[in-house]
Structures are given as C-alpha cells and as structure tokens.
Motif scaffolding. Structure first.
Motif, PDB file in Angstrom:
ATOM      1  N   LYS A  50      49.071  32.916  40.845  1.00 41.84           N
ATOM      2  CA  LYS A  50      48.460  32.551  42.251  1.00 41.84           C
ATOM      3  C   LYS A  50      47.550  33.515  42.855  1.00 41.84           C
ATOM      4  CE  LYS A  50      50.115  30.973  46.861  1.00 41.84           C
ATOM      5  NZ  LYS A  50      51.372  30.715  47.704  1.00 41.84           N
ATOM      6  N   HIS A  51      48.119  34.636  42.806  1.00 43.72           N
ATOM      7  CA  HIS A  51      47.137  35.840  43.274  1.00 43.72           C
ATOM      8  C   HIS A  51      46.181  35.897  42.485  1.00 43.72           C
ATOM      9  CE1 HIS A  51      45.832  39.111  45.462  1.00 43.72           C
ATOM     10  NE2 HIS A  51      46.148  40.058  44.346  1.00 43.72           N
ATOM     11  N   LEU A  52      46.183  35.809  41.070  1.00 46.47           N
ATOM     12  CA  LEU A  52      45.256  35.849  40.229  1.00 46.47           C
ATOM     13  C   LEU A  52      43.940  34.958  40.423  1.00 46.47           C
ATOM     14  CD1 LEU A  52      44.446  38.077  37.685  1.00 46.47           C
ATOM     15  CD2 LEU A  52      45.033  36.147  36.344  1.00 46.47           C
ATOM     16  N   GLN A  53      44.243  33.751  40.859  1.00 45.40           N
ATOM     17  CA  GLN A  53      43.382  32.764  40.967  1.00 45.40           C
ATOM     18  C   GLN A  53      42.469  33.170  42.200  1.00 45.40           C
ATOM     19  OE1 GLN A  53      45.723  29.409  41.565  1.00 45.40           O
ATOM     20  NE2 GLN A  53      46.178  29.182  39.376  1.00 45.40           N
ATOM     21  N   SER A  54      42.935  33.769  42.961  1.00 45.90           N
ATOM     22  CA  SER A  54      42.215  34.523  44.295  1.00 45.90           C
ATOM     23  C   SER A  54      41.306  35.563  44.287  1.00 45.90           C
ATOM     24  CB  SER A  54      43.066  34.969  45.421  1.00 45.90           C
ATOM     25  OG  SER A  54      43.902  35.988  45.221  1.00 45.90           O
ATOM     26  N   LEU A  55      41.326  36.060  42.877  1.00 48.70           N
ATOM     27  CA  LEU A  55      40.222  37.289  42.401  1.00 48.70           C
ATOM     28  C   LEU A  55      39.020  36.782  41.881  1.00 48.70           C
ATOM     29  CD1 LEU A  55      43.074  39.877  41.134  1.00 48.70           C
ATOM     30  CD2 LEU A  55      42.371  39.451  43.422  1.00 48.70           C
ATOM     31  N   GLN A  56      37.994  37.407  42.464  1.00 45.58           N
ATOM     32  CA  GLN A  56      36.838  36.824  42.039  1.00 45.58           C
ATOM     33  C   GLN A  56      35.820  37.668  41.336  1.00 45.58           C
ATOM     34  OE1 GLN A  56      36.123  33.772  42.541  1.00 45.58           O
ATOM     35  NE2 GLN A  56      37.832  33.232  43.779  1.00 45.58           N
ATOM     36  N   THR A  57      35.992  38.901  41.503  1.00 48.13           N
ATOM     37  CA  THR A  57      35.035  39.936  40.934  1.00 48.13           C
ATOM     38  C   THR A  57      35.688  40.960  39.711  1.00 48.13           C
ATOM     39  OG1 THR A  57      35.551  41.499  42.507  1.00 48.13           O
ATOM     40  CG2 THR A  57      33.688  40.080  43.133  1.00 48.13           C
ATOM     41  N   ASN A  58      34.910  41.557  39.024  1.00 49.99           N
ATOM     42  CA  ASN A  58      35.280  42.431  37.962  1.00 49.99           C
ATOM     43  C   ASN A  58      36.208  43.707  38.735  1.00 49.99           C
ATOM     44  OD1 ASN A  58      34.914  42.681  35.136  1.00 49.99           O
ATOM     45  ND2 ASN A  58      34.407  44.851  35.768  1.00 49.99           N
TER      46      ASN A  58
END
Length: 305
Positions: free
Chosen positions: A37-45
């Motif tokens: 769930k948190h990983l999905q909110s991450l966008q950048t390297n």
C-alpha cells in the motif's frame, strides 16, 4: 513491484532493490499488504531509495544492534501512529531479575538450545555439562528502555514499523509493557544469546507445536547448534516462548540476510571499530554504519546525505 524492477541504483552499494524484494517476499501476508500500500504511493527513484533505507535502518538494523542515542526523522504519514505508541507508554522499563528466575524454572534450568544445565542451578559436585546462562528477550528489551526523549522517539518509530509490518503483535496484544513477560524470553547460554541477537540463527516453526527448526546463518556454528529444538515447560505458571514472537524474529533475520544487509553492516562495524575513519576511496557505507552503531534510523531524506 514494477517500480522496484525498474529502479536505477545510485551506486555500487545501493541495495534498494534487494531490500524491497526481501520485504515483499518474506513479510507475513497482512504486513505485505501494508508494505505494498505504501509502495504504491512512491513515484520517484529517490522515494524508493529513501523507503528502503527507512525499512532497513528503522526496523531491521536497530533490532540487531540497539545502541546509543539515535537521530531520527520518520517518513511522512507516520506521525499519528507514533503519537499513539507514545500515548500508551508508561515510561522506560528496567530489567527484572524475576524474569530470569521464571525462565529458569519453566525451562528446567537449561539452555533451551543446547539442553546444557545452568551453571548456578546445580550443586558444585555435579558432573553434568553446564553453561552460564542468560535471560534472552525475543523482542529486544532495549526497545522498552531509554534515557532521553530523542531515544524514546526513535524507539517509538521502531515500534510503529513493527506493528505496521507485523500486525500479529496487535492481534496477540503484545505491547512494549510486555517486554518482560516470560512469553518473550527464554534461557540461553551467554554465547548463543549474542548470536541470537545478531540474527546469526533463528527458530523456524514446524508442524509440531513448540518444535522448531534451527535456521543457522553462520556455518561455523554448525557444531554448536542442533537441527531442531522442542520447548518444554517444567512449570505451567509461565508461558512458553511465543510462536508469534519467534516468527517475527525469524522473518526479520531472514530479511536481514537475504537482502545482503548482513555483509554491509558487518563491514560498517569493521570500518568503525578498526579505523574510526572513513575510507579514502569512498567505500565506507555511512548508512549502515549509523544504523549499526548509533541506532541512527536515517529519515525520509536519507538519500540526500
């Protein structure tokens, strides 16, 4: 996990992909759901890098080597959870001598791994093999002890991470105040105590209740460790070591070794202990050194250091 697969490493020591993959593979199902769930909110390297650092330095490395006073910044969104943990605290705890007595009584005055008797529990004239034993906490006692507000805050972050990725702790109602409960402790030789705390070995559950397979991560310890152990109670007043708590320790140990953090942190400790200096060629792993030696949970901007 597509974002992880397309991640671009920032250097030769960047273990972001292996860390995130290890958490995804080995976390329990409910903890994995929170992870994704948190990983999905991450966008950048950069965000992926920062999150991997926080997972390692805000959970895995501190549980292996809780030392000194930390410097911490939590990731965004953790503040309410940290406040909840803080509000439940009754203050720092102290080690209780009665816990070792309870464990010795329950464990038959023996090391639960080797079966050797506690040296101080037998008559001096006994010819049985003995060892000096210690009371070993599964979830480290250090998580319930601090001297300064900053150290308490750091440990609140670690507790928050523990509860997020191991929801079973809430299901069994295990809180910081339960650190000195017999279900979180066992009798073990002093030497094995240190190895257990360093994730050199763990207890993997089998189909038989209270029987565990020893997972040995340090090959030269093979002669010291049996393949399996069965915990037996010699006094029903005290609970046997909790299977759920042992599972948490086993999973964190697995993540620690699978993602390559073991070698990274060992190198950092050697760099610090042997030289107290940064390597001229830039090979010193600052992140691992901080995590291993000062409980330095690098914050959400760790990648900018």
């Amino acid at each position: 996990m597509e974002k992880v697969d397309s991640y671009q490493p920032v250097g030769p020591n960047d273990k972001t992909v292996s860390i995130l993959q290890a958490f995804h593979t080995h976390l329990p199902a409910d903890g994995r759901d929170n992870f994704l769930k948190h990983l999905q909110s991450l966008q950048t390297n950069q965000q992926l890098y920062d999150h991997a650092q926080l997972l390692m330095n805000g959970l895995v490395a501190p549980l292996r080597s809780l030392r000194s006073t930390p410097s911490i910044s939590p990731r965004l969104g953790m503040e309410d959870s940290i406040e909840n943990i803080a509000s439940e605290s009754t203050g720092p705890m102290v080690r209780e001598s009665r816990l070792k007595s309870e464990c010795l009584t329950r464990d038959g005055s023996r090391c639960v791994v080797t079966g050797y008797f506690d040296e101080d529990s037998l008559d001096p004239s006994s010819t049985r093999t003995t060892v000096y034993t210690e009371c070993v906490h599964i979830i480290p006692f250090a998580l319930a002890s601090w001297r300064m507000d900053s150290e308490e805050y750091a440990k609140n972050i670690i507790w928050t991470n523990l509860l997020r990725y191991f929801p079973i702790l809430e299901l069994i109602n295990f809180k910081r105040e339960d650190i000195n409960n017999a279900k979180n402790a066992m009798t073990m030789s002093g030497n094995l105590h240190r190895h257990f705390g360093r994730f050199d070995f763990s207890f993997e559950a089998t189909a038989q209740p209270n029987r565990y397979r020893i997972q040995n991560y340090r090959p030269r310890m093979a002669t010291e460790l049996p393949q399996t152990v069965t915990f037996s109670s010699y006094d029903q007043r005290y609970e046997l070591p909790s299977p759920d708590l042992l599972k948490v320790h086993a999973i964190i140990a697995r993540i620690f070794h699978v993602c390559g953090a073991a070698e990274q942190i060992e190198k950092a400790l050697c760099d610090l202990g042997a030289h107290r200096l940064l390597a001229r060629d830039g090979s010193t792993d600052i992140s691992s050194m901080l995590a291993a030696t000062t409980l330095g949970v690098l914050g959400s901007r760790a990648g900018n250091i």
